[in-house]
Design a protein around this motif. Structure first.
Motif, mmCIF file in Angstrom:
data_model
loop_
_atom_site.group_PDB
_atom_site.id
_atom_site.type_symbol
_atom_site.label_atom_id
_atom_site.label_comp_id
_atom_site.label_asym_id
_atom_site.label_seq_id
_atom_site.Cartn_x
_atom_site.Cartn_y
_atom_site.Cartn_z
ATOM 1 N N GLN A 189 21.240 -8.681 -3.591
ATOM 2 C CA GLN A 189 21.673 -9.429 -2.421
ATOM 3 C C GLN A 189 21.327 -10.909 -2.595
ATOM 4 O OE1 GLN A 189 20.700 -7.700 1.392
ATOM 5 N NE2 GLN A 189 20.830 -5.609 0.593
ATOM 6 N N GLN A 190 22.349 -11.738 -2.576
ATOM 7 C CA GLN A 190 22.175 -13.152 -2.879
ATOM 8 C C GLN A 190 21.205 -13.859 -1.924
ATOM 9 O OE1 GLN A 190 23.405 -14.770 -5.566
ATOM 10 N NE2 GLN A 190 24.279 -12.839 -6.277
ATOM 11 N N ASP A 191 21.260 -13.515 -0.641
ATOM 12 C CA ASP A 191 20.364 -14.202 0.292
ATOM 13 C C ASP A 191 18.916 -13.800 0.070
ATOM 14 O OD1 ASP A 191 20.976 -11.608 1.249
ATOM 15 O OD2 ASP A 191 20.445 -12.168 3.298
ATOM 16 N N ILE A 192 18.665 -12.546 -0.307
ATOM 17 C CA ILE A 192 17.292 -12.103 -0.578
ATOM 18 C C ILE A 192 16.774 -12.747 -1.861
ATOM 19 C CG2 ILE A 192 15.821 -10.104 -1.066
ATOM 20 C CD1 ILE A 192 17.582 -8.447 0.730
ATOM 21 N N ALA A 193 17.658 -12.955 -2.835
ATOM 22 C CA ALA A 193 17.271 -13.662 -4.054
ATOM 23 C C ALA A 193 16.723 -15.042 -3.725
ATOM 24 C CB ALA A 193 18.466 -13.771 -4.999
ATOM 25 N N VAL A 194 17.348 -15.687 -2.725
ATOM 26 C CA VAL A 194 16.883 -17.011 -2.288
ATOM 27 C C VAL A 194 15.623 -16.887 -1.431
ATOM 28 C CG1 VAL A 194 17.495 -19.103 -1.045
ATOM 29 C CG2 VAL A 194 19.256 -17.867 -2.311
ATOM 30 N N LYS A 195 15.633 -15.946 -0.506
ATOM 31 C CA LYS A 195 14.522 -15.820 0.437
ATOM 32 C C LYS A 195 13.199 -15.521 -0.246
ATOM 33 C CE LYS A 195 17.250 -14.385 4.468
ATOM 34 N NZ LYS A 195 17.584 -13.262 5.381
ATOM 35 N N THR A 196 13.221 -14.760 -1.333
ATOM 36 C CA THR A 196 11.963 -14.495 -2.037
ATOM 37 C C THR A 196 11.417 -15.767 -2.677
ATOM 38 O OG1 THR A 196 13.222 -13.769 -3.990
ATOM 39 C CG2 THR A 196 12.449 -12.058 -2.461
ATOM 40 N N ALA A 197 12.323 -16.637 -3.135
ATOM 41 C CA ALA A 197 11.882 -17.922 -3.682
ATOM 42 C C ALA A 197 11.290 -18.792 -2.580
ATOM 43 C CB ALA A 197 13.051 -18.637 -4.353
ATOM 44 N N ILE A 198 11.930 -18.794 -1.424
ATOM 45 C CA ILE A 198 11.419 -19.576 -0.297
ATOM 46 C C ILE A 198 10.086 -19.019 0.169
ATOM 47 C CG2 ILE A 198 11.873 -20.301 2.076
ATOM 48 C CD1 ILE A 198 13.621 -21.639 -0.093
ATOM 49 N N TRP A 199 9.935 -17.696 0.119
ATOM 50 C CA TRP A 199 8.639 -17.097 0.469
ATOM 51 C C TRP A 199 7.538 -17.650 -0.433
ATOM 52 C CZ3 TRP A 199 5.858 -14.131 -3.096
ATOM 53 C CH2 TRP A 199 4.616 -13.696 -2.624
ATOM 54 N N PHE A 200 7.764 -17.626 -1.738
ATOM 55 C CA PHE A 200 6.765 -18.140 -2.673
ATOM 56 C C PHE A 200 6.515 -19.625 -2.438
ATOM 57 C CE2 PHE A 200 5.406 -20.152 -6.594
ATOM 58 C CZ PHE A 200 4.404 -19.308 -7.046
ATOM 59 N N TYR A 201 7.593 -20.349 -2.214
ATOM 60 C CA TYR A 201 7.547 -21.795 -1.980
ATOM 61 C C TYR A 201 6.675 -22.122 -0.775
ATOM 62 C CZ TYR A 201 9.756 -26.433 -1.177
ATOM 63 O OH TYR A 201 10.015 -27.771 -0.991
ATOM 64 N N ASN A 202 6.890 -21.399 0.318
ATOM 65 C CA ASN A 202 6.117 -21.649 1.536
ATOM 66 C C ASN A 202 4.702 -21.086 1.452
ATOM 67 O OD1 ASN A 202 8.195 -23.015 2.868
ATOM 68 N ND2 ASN A 202 9.083 -21.110 3.658
ATOM 69 N N ALA A 203 4.550 -19.902 0.870
ATOM 70 C CA ALA A 203 3.233 -19.273 0.774
ATOM 71 C C ALA A 203 2.271 -20.094 -0.064
ATOM 72 C CB ALA A 203 3.370 -17.866 0.196
#
Length: 262
Positions: A189-203
């Motif tokens: 899922q393309q949006d989850i591919a992005v969201k996991t990166a944003i999770w790491f980015y924010n965390a």
């Protein structure tokens, strides 16, 4: 956590001339996505083209179009950043970003974030680590209380190549998705591919230095043990930095104002 191949391609702007009159050639669209279509219909780079009245491309001024929606990361800037994939794949990836809901605060943040994405995913050619699934067993260990599902593999996936059971679990908890038992969702899922990166980015608090154009600080967060301070991944860092320098120009930022090397 981050495993990937990298590609750096420099983009050279070419300005056409009308030889009979020695004037700039007027164009309906620029042949290079790093170039701007000025208010007078000429292609080029710099404030005269990308500033006030800019009609298309990585515009920096007011009164013109920046890919149609006025956002910092749009079809024009995204095409400039990810210049080694076909148009269909690129639109698919861009829609994933749009559906994720994330938007950069400024152009510095956009360039930093996309610079790392390009490096980690071979220019978004893949959101699944090239060695997969064969290397999946390399990521079976755990440093937290969570143990991976023995029937699943936790190799790198997504825009930041999410790896290891602990990270899949933590990202899933943050996103409200069971990624520990469904890690394949990150590549499916393309949006989850992005969201996991944003999770790491924010965390990992990458946003603050990214907004200031501090690429070195963000590299230290992502892969500092290997790439920074002359580590064994120094060559990887140099490829990462070269990509970042190029992508800055997609947003009309020019050369970094801070040392990009950690």
């Amino acid at each position: 956590m981050m495993k990937c191949m990298h590609i750096y391609l420099s983009i050279l702007g070419v300005i056409g001339f009308v030889s009979s009159e020695h004037e700039f050639e007027r164009r309906a669209a620029c042949p290079d996505s790093s170039m701007c279509l000025s208010q007078w219909g000429y292609c080029g780079t710099g404030p005269d083209y990308c500033g006030s009245g800019c009609q298309a491309g990585p515009c920096t001024g007011s009164g013109g179009s920046s890919g149609g929606d006025g956002t910092i990361i749009n079809e024009q800037t995204f095409a400039c950043a990810f210049n080694t994939i076909d148009a269909g794949t690129r639109l698919n990836r861009l829609n994933g970003l749009r559906n994720s809901g994330w938007k950069p605060t400024n152009k510095d943040e956009a360039a930093v974030f996309l610079g790392h994405v390009f490096h980690e995913t071979d220019g978004l050619k893949t959101i699944r680590e090239y060695c997969a699934p064969g290397c999946g067993s390399h990521y079976a260990g755990s440093w937290c209380s969570i143990q991976g599902n023995p029937n699943k593999l936790y190799y790198g996936r997504g825009w930041f190549q999410l790896s290891w059971p602990c990270n899949y679990y933590a990202a899933g908890q943050s996103l409200g998705i069971d990624l520990l038992n469904n890690p394949d969702l990150v590549e499916q899922q393309q949006d989850i591919a992005v969201k996991t990166a944003i999770w790491f980015y924010n965390a990992n608090n990458m946003a603050a230095p990214a907004k200031q154009g501090d690429f070195a600080a963000t590299t230290r967060i992502i892969n500092g043990a290997l790439e920074c301070n002359g580590g064994p991944g120094t060559n990887n860092q140099m490829a990462r930095v070269a990509t970042y320098r190029r992508i800055r120009h997609c947003f009309g930022l020019g050369e970094p104002t801070r040392n990009p090397v950690c």
